[in-house]
Design a protein around this motif. Structure first.
Motif, PDB file in Angstrom:
ATOM      1  N   ASP A 100       0.816  -1.217   0.000  1.00 48.80           N
ATOM      2  CA  ASP A 100       0.000   0.000   0.000  1.00 48.80           C
ATOM      3  C   ASP A 100       0.840   1.253   0.000  1.00 48.80           C
ATOM      4  OD1 ASP A 100      -2.060  -1.738   0.256  1.00 48.80           O
ATOM      5  OD2 ASP A 100      -2.261  -1.499   2.439  1.00 48.80           O
ATOM      6  N   VAL A 101       2.125   1.118   0.290  1.00 49.15           N
ATOM      7  CA  VAL A 101       2.970   2.304   0.432  1.00 49.15           C
ATOM      8  C   VAL A 101       3.435   2.777  -0.937  1.00 49.15           C
ATOM      9  CG1 VAL A 101       5.106   3.207   1.411  1.00 49.15           C
ATOM     10  CG2 VAL A 101       3.778   1.505   2.667  1.00 49.15           C
ATOM     11  N   VAL A 102       3.151   4.029  -1.251  1.00 50.60           N
ATOM     12  CA  VAL A 102       3.676   4.608  -2.487  1.00 50.60           C
ATOM     13  C   VAL A 102       5.004   5.260  -2.138  1.00 50.60           C
ATOM     14  CG1 VAL A 102       3.260   6.197  -4.379  1.00 50.60           C
ATOM     15  CG2 VAL A 102       1.342   5.014  -3.291  1.00 50.60           C
ATOM     16  N   GLY A 131      13.845  14.004   3.992  1.00 51.97           N
ATOM     17  CA  GLY A 131      13.797  13.389   5.321  1.00 51.97           C
ATOM     18  C   GLY A 131      13.704  11.873   5.208  1.00 51.97           C
ATOM     19  N   ASN A 132      13.708  11.215   6.353  1.00 55.27           N
ATOM     20  CA  ASN A 132      13.571   9.770   6.358  1.00 55.27           C
ATOM     21  C   ASN A 132      12.265   9.349   5.710  1.00 55.27           C
ATOM     22  OD1 ASN A 132      15.717   8.193   7.522  1.00 55.27           O
ATOM     23  ND2 ASN A 132      15.409   9.452   9.339  1.00 55.27           N
ATOM     24  N   GLY A 133      12.347   8.380   4.818  1.00 48.71           N
ATOM     25  CA  GLY A 133      11.137   7.894   4.176  1.00 48.71           C
ATOM     26  C   GLY A 133      10.711   8.699   2.969  1.00 48.71           C
ATOM     27  N   ALA A 134      11.533   9.673   2.550  1.00 47.18           N
ATOM     28  CA  ALA A 134      11.164  10.515   1.411  1.00 47.18           C
ATOM     29  C   ALA A 134      11.233   9.734   0.103  1.00 47.18           C
ATOM     30  CB  ALA A 134      12.071  11.743   1.351  1.00 47.18           C
ATOM     31  N   LYS A 181      12.620  -7.276  -0.821  1.00 46.35           N
ATOM     32  CA  LYS A 181      12.176  -7.351   0.571  1.00 46.35           C
ATOM     33  C   LYS A 181      13.217  -6.725   1.456  1.00 46.35           C
ATOM     34  CE  LYS A 181       8.396  -9.845   1.713  1.00 46.35           C
ATOM     35  NZ  LYS A 181       8.297 -11.141   1.057  1.00 46.35           N
ATOM     36  N   ARG A 182      12.766  -5.980   2.414  1.00 41.95           N
ATOM     37  CA  ARG A 182      13.727  -5.436   3.345  1.00 41.95           C
ATOM     38  C   ARG A 182      14.124  -6.478   4.361  1.00 41.95           C
ATOM     39  NH1 ARG A 182      12.091   0.530   4.643  1.00 41.95           N
ATOM     40  NH2 ARG A 182      10.081  -0.462   4.648  1.00 41.95           N
ATOM     41  N   GLY A 183      15.357  -6.428   4.804  1.00 43.43           N
ATOM     42  CA  GLY A 183      15.819  -7.400   5.789  1.00 43.43           C
ATOM     43  C   GLY A 183      15.826  -8.784   5.168  1.00 43.43           C
ATOM     44  N   LYS A 186      14.427   8.538  -1.184  1.00 44.44           N
ATOM     45  CA  LYS A 186      15.744   8.721  -1.807  1.00 44.44           C
ATOM     46  C   LYS A 186      16.394   7.382  -2.147  1.00 44.44           C
ATOM     47  CE  LYS A 186      17.307  10.725   1.951  1.00 44.44           C
ATOM     48  NZ  LYS A 186      16.207  10.603   2.910  1.00 44.44           N
ATOM     49  N   THR A 187      16.446   6.513  -1.141  1.00 46.72           N
ATOM     50  CA  THR A 187      17.086   5.212  -1.367  1.00 46.72           C
ATOM     51  C   THR A 187      16.335   4.420  -2.419  1.00 46.72           C
ATOM     52  OG1 THR A 187      17.825   5.197   0.924  1.00 46.72           O
ATOM     53  CG2 THR A 187      17.810   3.095  -0.215  1.00 46.72           C
ATOM     54  N   THR A 188      15.018   4.452  -2.345  1.00 44.83           N
ATOM     55  CA  THR A 188      14.224   3.706  -3.316  1.00 44.83           C
ATOM     56  C   THR A 188      14.512   4.177  -4.735  1.00 44.83           C
ATOM     57  OG1 THR A 188      12.499   3.470  -1.640  1.00 44.83           O
ATOM     58  CG2 THR A 188      11.871   3.031  -3.913  1.00 44.83           C
ATOM     59  N   LEU A 189      14.582   5.482  -4.937  1.00 45.15           N
ATOM     60  CA  LEU A 189      14.835   6.030  -6.272  1.00 45.15           C
ATOM     61  C   LEU A 189      16.165   5.513  -6.818  1.00 45.15           C
ATOM     62  CD1 LEU A 189      13.828   7.982  -8.487  1.00 45.15           C
ATOM     63  CD2 LEU A 189      15.205   9.762  -7.398  1.00 45.15           C
TER      64      LEU A 189
HETATM   65  N1  LIG Z   1      11.957  -2.887   0.437  1.00 48.91           N
HETATM   66  C1  LIG Z   1      10.926  -2.179   0.931  1.00 48.91           C
HETATM   67  N2  LIG Z   1       9.790  -2.796   1.331  1.00 48.91           N
HETATM   68  C2  LIG Z   1       8.744  -2.079   1.796  1.00 48.91           C
HETATM   69  N3  LIG Z   1       8.724  -0.743   1.927  1.00 48.91           N
HETATM   70  C3  LIG Z   1       9.828  -0.056   1.575  1.00 48.91           C
HETATM   71  C4  LIG Z   1      10.989  -0.731   1.054  1.00 48.91           C
HETATM   72  N4  LIG Z   1      11.935   0.204   0.783  1.00 48.91           N
HETATM   73  C5  LIG Z   1      11.390   1.385   1.099  1.00 48.91           C
HETATM   74  N5  LIG Z   1      10.125   1.252   1.571  1.00 48.91           N
HETATM   75  C6  LIG Z   1       9.230   2.347   1.980  1.00 48.91           C
HETATM   76  O1  LIG Z   1       9.301   3.325   0.983  1.00 48.91           O
HETATM   77  C7  LIG Z   1       9.357   4.631   1.542  1.00 48.91           C
HETATM   78  C8  LIG Z   1      10.627   5.332   1.107  1.00 48.91           C
HETATM   79  O2  LIG Z   1      11.731   4.718   1.719  1.00 48.91           O
HETATM   80  P1  LIG Z   1      13.232   5.079   1.417  1.00 48.91           P
HETATM   81  O3  LIG Z   1      13.446   5.149  -0.049  1.00 48.91           O
HETATM   82  O4  LIG Z   1      14.086   4.126   2.152  1.00 48.91           O
HETATM   83  O5  LIG Z   1      13.372   6.527   2.029  1.00 48.91           O
HETATM   84  P2  LIG Z   1      14.676   7.381   2.327  1.00 48.91           P
HETATM   85  O6  LIG Z   1      15.853   6.662   1.742  1.00 48.91           O
HETATM   86  O7  LIG Z   1      14.415   8.685   1.692  1.00 48.91           O
HETATM   87  O8  LIG Z   1      14.763   7.486   3.808  1.00 48.91           O
HETATM   88  C9  LIG Z   1       9.246   4.449   3.039  1.00 48.91           C
HETATM   89  O9  LIG Z   1       7.903   4.601   3.401  1.00 48.91           O
HETATM   90  C10 LIG Z   1       9.684   3.034   3.238  1.00 48.91           C
HETATM   91  O10 LIG Z   1       9.074   2.497   4.391  1.00 48.91           O
END
Ligand SMILES: Nc1ncnc2c1ncn2[C@@H]1O[C@H](COP(=O)(O)OP(=O)(O)O)[C@@H](O)[C@H]1O
Ligand SMILES: [Mg+2]
Lengths: 515, 313
Positions: free
Chosen positions: A17-19, A39-42, B309-311, A44-47
């Motif tokens: 459900d998380v976008v 900030g945390n959760g923005a 998947k995380r972790g 960045k890492t996902t991109l």
């Molecule tokens: N592998 C994953 N599985 C589920 N949710 C994820 C995963 N990676 C990131 N998220 C969710 O995606 C959102 C963005 O996370 P992330 O990219 O790690 O943010 P940032 O690096 O900016 O702190 C967050 O809500 C995080 O919980």
């Protein structure tokens, strides 16, 4: 789109459900250090994981050097000259540095006994970019700063020209941060392009040429550093969720806010030693005190005994040597209940493992540890009406995203678990607070909230031991500041302003010079 | 009989005893080093014992029998890899399920092929093949170099696996997958391929271990032919510290105690035989206590890897 080195367009990525990313654009030019701020959760890492082939986007296009590409795995990304250094090191601890670096590049049947050529190449790279390491050292024996260099060498070794660094300054001392920034400059001078992920505006100001700000998985803006200022970046990061003008987090220290006098010591620790999980002394002779109405900060690179110290003081570990009193209670293993009951609150570091019951309800978790005492306890039973009422109040006040007190706690996300633990700690009257990394993983408004709560408690005379890996947080909040290295406290700075380089030296194991 | 002759006979027996343990444990180790932990050894050995036996019986060739047994073991390995690495199902649960499935299958296959007979079919057992020159080394020649081909293969395999894992680029990749698959993946190592390949080859080795039993010991197939050797190979893998060379030594130790206990039973030195039956296990446990201190299992053992998947799952 032919002009950009990398161009990501309309990237969308969801996890259940998380976008995580919603129609995000990102463009990297050749020879720049491009900050990715949020900030945390923005997201960045996902991109960047999408660009590196670790995540497949739900929608969007990626162009590299003008060509549209599909990146199915890190192997593809590496082939396109993209390398990524993750925030959590992706290393094989029992392997040597050279083994970690050449992994995956050797021909399958190539003997690994003669790696002189590879070692020579690594040495040359290390020299060129100022990233000194011993190629034959075992990675698990290395300090964090050196492991960071190994991570960077790993991708440089593959000859990449696009380097992504995900929060690379986590756990570096200020000196190491300076050295890293210098290396980054070398790299762009030699033709590399860098994506620098961070949540610290100061770092963007220090090293980046341009910056893209993300918030809640969306683009806010992309600007050149010449055309922006800190205030604009702050507003971009937090949006309307936080009033920047009155924020404590962005205001820097405010001297008038600090109390001039402190009460009696509430935490007294003398030559305190605690055994670690591996049977060696993780805390090896700490001496300090925390007085009522002060925040005593404890800096240090993760894994230098902070966790064991906190657990030792809470009576969760056997005391190997020395003495400690917390709120007047002599500390010994098993005294946890007594310590908690005397009015000590504890925010443990690992919030998923300690002090959290995933299968119990949110309400249960909110009163955990306080449930044996009034007002929740009435005779033999719990006063459920009060428990639920309190739970509703806390859920609202601390903005915990949950369906309600009945919901099982396992349904909470990481950030919300943390809010729950904070709510529990702050909602009950206390005399002493021991907090370990209380803001790790929180977004900016929540961080601000925690800081305000800490200051509120301090003003009410609570003695606060704040153990943190975030040096900025400690510099902002502490009344006195010590640094921990290999189980010892190498020095304590008695009053602000603190010199972060002095703390940095102590974090690296060099005692403060006696003045 | 001469004392030296007696020692040689016992030593030969030890070598013959250790073969299935080493084969099955090396198979367990190989998958485990890539993080895939099977507990289906007992079943795989049973089904490949029957396949190997029937193969040899119908083709008239032990070689083809062994090949078919390896194929059977490899197929179970493939199934295990598919359920765990592709479908990400729990390794322990799948391992147990495959154990039950293959154990049941083995008796079924035998019943369909042979049925119930008064005179069970027989296959010839393995011949000793002396190795020229080496067989003439005093003592060692008799013990090691006048043995059946499985013995040679087992020794060769143990040395070869050691070289592969610790001295080659491929070995580095396999070990990295079992320690930190995300790190391996992020450097372009094909985690899925490595896990499939090691699991399949591991299954083939377990299959060979199963085929050895009718071919070397009995010449027939019975339902109790494996007798816990599969389960024991798991213990030996731990005891052997998840490394090929130490697994060989561990199996040598265990086989030695087993042969000793068997001898003591036969010659009847007044020790209750129940105790003698327990002796190998007790001795192994006693040696394992300090052994466990140095034995380090792969960090990602028994877990499934999912990139997004995380972790860990
Ligand atoms: N592998 C994953 N599985 C589920 N949710 C994820 C995963 N990676 C990131 N998220 C969710 O995606 C959102 C963005 O996370 P992330 O990219 O790690 O943010 P940032 O690096 O900016 O702190 C967050 O809500 C995080 O919980
Ligand atoms: Mg991140």
């Amino acid at each position: 789109m032919g002009t950009h080195l990398v161009s990501m367009q309309g990237i969308r990525k969801t996890f259940g459900d998380v976008v995580a990313l919603d129609n995000v654009d990102f463009h990297l030019e050749k020879g720049e250090i491009h900050g990715l701020l949020g900030g945390n959760g923005a997201g960045k890492t996902t991109l960047m994981n999408v660009l590196y082939g670790l995540y497949q986007p739900d929608a969007g296009k990626i162009y590299i050097r003008g060509q549209e590409v599909r990146i199915r795995s890190p192997r593809d990304a590496l082939a396109h000259g993209i390398g990524m250094v993750h925030q959590h090191f992706l290393q094989v601890p029992p392997f040597t540095v050279v083994e970690n670096i050449v992994l995956g590049t050797l021909p399958k049947l190539r003997a690994t006994t003669h790696l002189e050529e590879e070692i020579g190449k690594i040495r040359a790279l290390a020299e060129r970019f100022g990233l000194e390491v011993d190629p034959l050292a075992r990675v698990e024996d290395l300090p964090v700063g050196v492991r960071q260099r190994v991570e960077i060498l790993k991708v440089l070794y593959r000859g990449v020209d696009i380097l992504i660094l995900d929060e690379p300054t986590t756990n570096l001392t200020p000196q190491e941060v300076d050295a890293l920034f210098q290396s980054l400059r070398f790299m762009v001078d030699q033709g590399l392009s860098v994506v620098f992920i961070t949540h610290k505006i100061r770092e963007v100001m220090a090293v980046c040429d341009r910056v893209t700000v993300l918030r809640d998985g969306r683009n806010v803006f992309t600007v050149s550093l010449k055309e922006t200022d800190e205030e604009t970046l702050v507003r971009g990061m937090v949006g309307e969720q936080l009033d920047v003008a009155t924020s404590f987090l962005f205001s820097g220290r405010r001297e008038e806010a600090r109390p001039r006098s402190f009460g009696p010591p509430r935490v007294e620790v003398e030559d305190f030693a605690v055994m670690g999980d591996d049977g060696t002394l993780a805390v090896d002779g700490c001496t300090f005190h925390v007085r009522a109405g002060e925040i005593f900060g404890l800096a240090g690179v993760a894994g230098n005994g902070q966790r064991e110290l906190a657990e030792g003081l809470m009576g969760l570990r056997a005391v190997a040597r020395g003495r400690a009193h917390v709120n007047g209670i002599p500390v010994q293993e098993g005294a946890t209940r007594e310590i908690l009951n005397s009015g000590v609150a504890y925010i443990p570091e690992d919030r998923l493992e300690d002090g959290f019951l995933p299968r119990a309800s949110v309400a249960h978790n909110l009163i955990l540890g306080y449930h044996t005492r009034p007002p929740y306890r009435k005779g033999w039973f719990l006063d459920w009406r009060l428990v639920f009422q309190t739970a509703w109040d806390l859920i609202r006040e601390y903005n915990i995203r949950t369906r309600g007190p009945h919901d099982i706690a396992a349904n909470l996300s990481g950030g919300n678990i943390q809010r729950l633990m904070l709510a529990r700690a702050f909602a009950h009257p206390m005399k002493v607070l021991i907090a370990h990394n209380p803001t790790r993983g929180l977004d900016i408004p929540s961080m601000e909230f925690v800081y305000r709560k800490l200051l509120e408690q301090r003003a009410q005379g609570v003695a606060i031991l704040l153990i943190s890996e975030d040096l900025d947080e400690l510099l902002l909040l502490s009344d006195r500041l010590g640094a921990m290295y290999e189980g010892r406290i190498l020095g304590i700075l008695e009053h602000p302003p603190f010199d972060k380089y002095v703390i940095g030296r102590m974090m690296a194991g060099i005692p403060a010079e006696t003045r | 009989m001469h004392v030296s002759q007696q020692i040689i006979t016992l030593a030969r027996l030890v070598i013959l005893t250790l073969v299935p343990y080493v084969l099955a444990a090396q198979g367990t180790m190989l998958g485990g080093r890539a993080g895939v932990f099977s507990v289906a050894q007992e079943g795989i050995m049973l089904v490949s014992a029957v396949v190997g036996f029937l193969g040899a019986y119908y083709t008239g060739s032990l070689f083809y029998g062994a090949l078919l047994a390896m194929l059977a073991g490899g197929l179970v390995g493939l199934a295990f890899a598919y359920f765990t690495t592709t479908l990400k199902m729990d390794q322990f649960v799948i391992g147990l399920a495959l154990f039950f499935a293959t154990a049941g299958l083995s008796t079924l296959i035998y019943k369909i092929a042979i049925g119930v007979t008064l005179k069970p079919p027989l296959i010839p057992t393995l011949q000793d093949i002396p190795i020229p020159l080496l067989e003439r080394i005093p003592f060692l020649g008799d013990i090691l170099f006048r043995q059946n081909v499985f013995v040679y293969f087992t020794i060769f395999l143990s040395v070869g696996l050691w070289y592969l894992l610790y001295r080659t680029g491929l070995g580095l990749e396999i070990r990295s997958v079992g320690e930190n698959p995300l790190a391996a993946d992020s450097l372009g190592v094909n985690v899925t391929l490595v896990r499939y390949a090691t699991t399949i080859v591991g299954g083939m080795l377990m299959g060979l271990a199963g085929a050895y039993l009718p071919m070397a010991y009995t010449g027939t197939f019975t339902e109790d032919i494996v007798r816990g050797r599969g389960w024991l190979s798991i213990a030996l893998t731990y005891f052997g510290g998840w490394a090929p060379h130490t697994i060989f030594l561990a199996a040598l130790f265990f086989a030695g105690v087993e042969v000793f206990a068997f001898r003591a039973q036969v010659t009847g030195i007044g020790i209750p035989y129940q105790f003698l039956l327990m002796l190998p296990y007790i001795a192994t446990i006693l040696v394992m206590i300090p052994g466990f201190r140095w034995a380090r299992e792969p960090a990602f053992l028994g877990k499934n890897y999912d990139r997004e998947k995380r972790g860990i799952s």
